[in-house]
Each structure stands twice: as structure tokens, then as C-alpha cells.
Enzyme design. Sequence first.
Site, short mmCIF file in Angstrom:
data_model
loop_
_atom_site.label_atom_id
_atom_site.label_comp_id
_atom_site.label_asym_id
_atom_site.label_seq_id
_atom_site.Cartn_x
_atom_site.Cartn_y
_atom_site.Cartn_z
N ASP A 29 18.45 -1.18 16.67
CA ASP A 29 17.06 -1.46 17.05
C ASP A 29 16.92 -2.92 17.46
O ASP A 29 17.24 -3.82 16.75
CB ASP A 29 16.15 -1.06 15.82
CG ASP A 29 14.77 -1.06 16.51
OD1 ASP A 29 13.92 0.17 16.68
OD2 ASP A 29 14.18 -2.06 16.94
N ILE A 30 16.09 -3.30 18.46
CA ILE A 30 15.91 -4.57 19.21
C ILE A 30 15.09 -5.59 18.17
O ILE A 30 15.16 -6.61 18.14
CB ILE A 30 15.64 -4.70 20.43
CG1 ILE A 30 16.00 -6.00 21.23
CG2 ILE A 30 13.89 -4.53 20.53
CD1 ILE A 30 15.81 -5.85 22.80
N ASN A 86 9.32 8.69 14.23
CA ASN A 86 7.85 8.37 14.68
C ASN A 86 7.36 9.41 15.81
O ASN A 86 8.25 9.52 16.79
CB ASN A 86 7.67 6.99 15.33
CG ASN A 86 7.94 5.97 14.05
OD1 ASN A 86 7.70 6.33 12.89
ND2 ASN A 86 8.25 4.84 14.50
N GLN A 93 4.92 6.65 17.98
CA GLN A 93 6.23 6.70 18.94
C GLN A 93 5.88 6.08 20.23
O GLN A 93 4.83 6.16 20.81
CB GLN A 93 6.58 8.51 19.19
CG GLN A 93 7.62 8.74 19.93
CD GLN A 93 7.53 9.77 20.38
OE1 GLN A 93 6.93 10.78 19.68
NE2 GLN A 93 8.52 10.40 21.04
N HIS A 99 14.62 10.56 18.81
CA HIS A 99 15.26 9.35 18.26
C HIS A 99 15.08 9.34 16.71
O HIS A 99 13.87 9.38 16.34
CB HIS A 99 15.09 8.05 18.81
CG HIS A 99 13.50 7.41 18.91
ND1 HIS A 99 12.70 8.04 19.72
CD2 HIS A 99 13.27 6.61 18.08
CE1 HIS A 99 11.66 7.16 19.51
NE2 HIS A 99 11.85 6.35 18.61
N HIS A 101 15.25 6.96 13.35
CA HIS A 101 15.56 5.44 12.84
C HIS A 101 16.29 5.52 11.56
O HIS A 101 15.78 6.42 10.52
CB HIS A 101 14.21 4.67 12.65
CG HIS A 101 13.49 4.43 13.71
ND1 HIS A 101 13.07 3.25 14.30
CD2 HIS A 101 12.51 5.31 14.44
CE1 HIS A 101 12.02 3.29 15.33
NE2 HIS A 101 11.79 4.77 15.22
#
Length: 113
Positions: A29-30, A86, A93, A99, A101
Site C-alpha cells: 500500500d502506498i 473496506n 472503500q 482488494h 488489506h
Amino acid sequence: METLFDKILAGEIPATVVHQDDDVFAFKDINPQAPVHVLVIPKKRARGFESLKDATAADAGAFIAGVARVAEKLGLEENGYRVVFNIGKDGQQTVEYLHAHILGGRKLSWPPG
Ligand code: 5GP
């Protein structure tokens, strides 16, 4: 609609890839919320968690098994970790591509915010 994660999967947007196999693609994750924060997406596109209602048991199972494989590869099994989906507006989301996490590397607080 093509999303950010479609572009990351296609290699059009760079990401730090930590794992990929026939079923899943996983990248950092960025904006990490824990020392380990990785996003896992199915290679077969789905819009969000709610799409799993219509998925075959094989596809849904392959995705979840893939998430577990990524967590193992990240070395999280000994101390544990959290998997978060999410969903929608209240779930915050932001990307409409299914996706999970994976969060770990520290003791996570509960309940989440
Ligand atoms: P969501 O809020 O939809 O559950 O999660 C989307 C996640 O994607 C967020 O945690 C956000 O930090 C991450 N993200 C947004 N843009 C990028 C990007 O360009 N690259 C990567 N690797 N992650 C991103």
C-alpha cells in the site's frame, strides 16, 4: 470501468509487488497503516467484496487462499495479522476493485475506528 488497480495489475502504474501467482496479485500500500500493509487483489477482476456473492466457490476460495498465502510469505503467521475489506461508502472503500488489506508487523488496536 478501469480502476487504479487494473492499471497496477497491468503494469501501467508502478507498485512494489510482493507476490503473484495464478490467482492473486499483491503489492505494498502506498500509504501504509502498519509496518506491513499489503493489498491483495484477484487476477480475475471483481468490483468489491459484495461481488463475492455471485462468484463461484472456486473463485472466492482461490482469492481467500491467496490472501492467506501472501500473509505467510510476508512472515506474519507467527505473530498474527489482520485482513480488512473496506466496503462501500461507510467502509471507506476508495478503489472499486476487490482488494484485501493485510496489516501486520505490530500489535493492532481493537476495535477499529
Ligand atoms: P480502500 O480504501 O479502497 O480499501 O483501499 C485503497 C488503498 O489503496 C488505500 O489504502 C490506498 O492507500 C491505496 N492506494 C491508493 N493509491 C495507490 C497507488 O497508487 N499505489 C498503491 N500501491 N496503493 C495505493
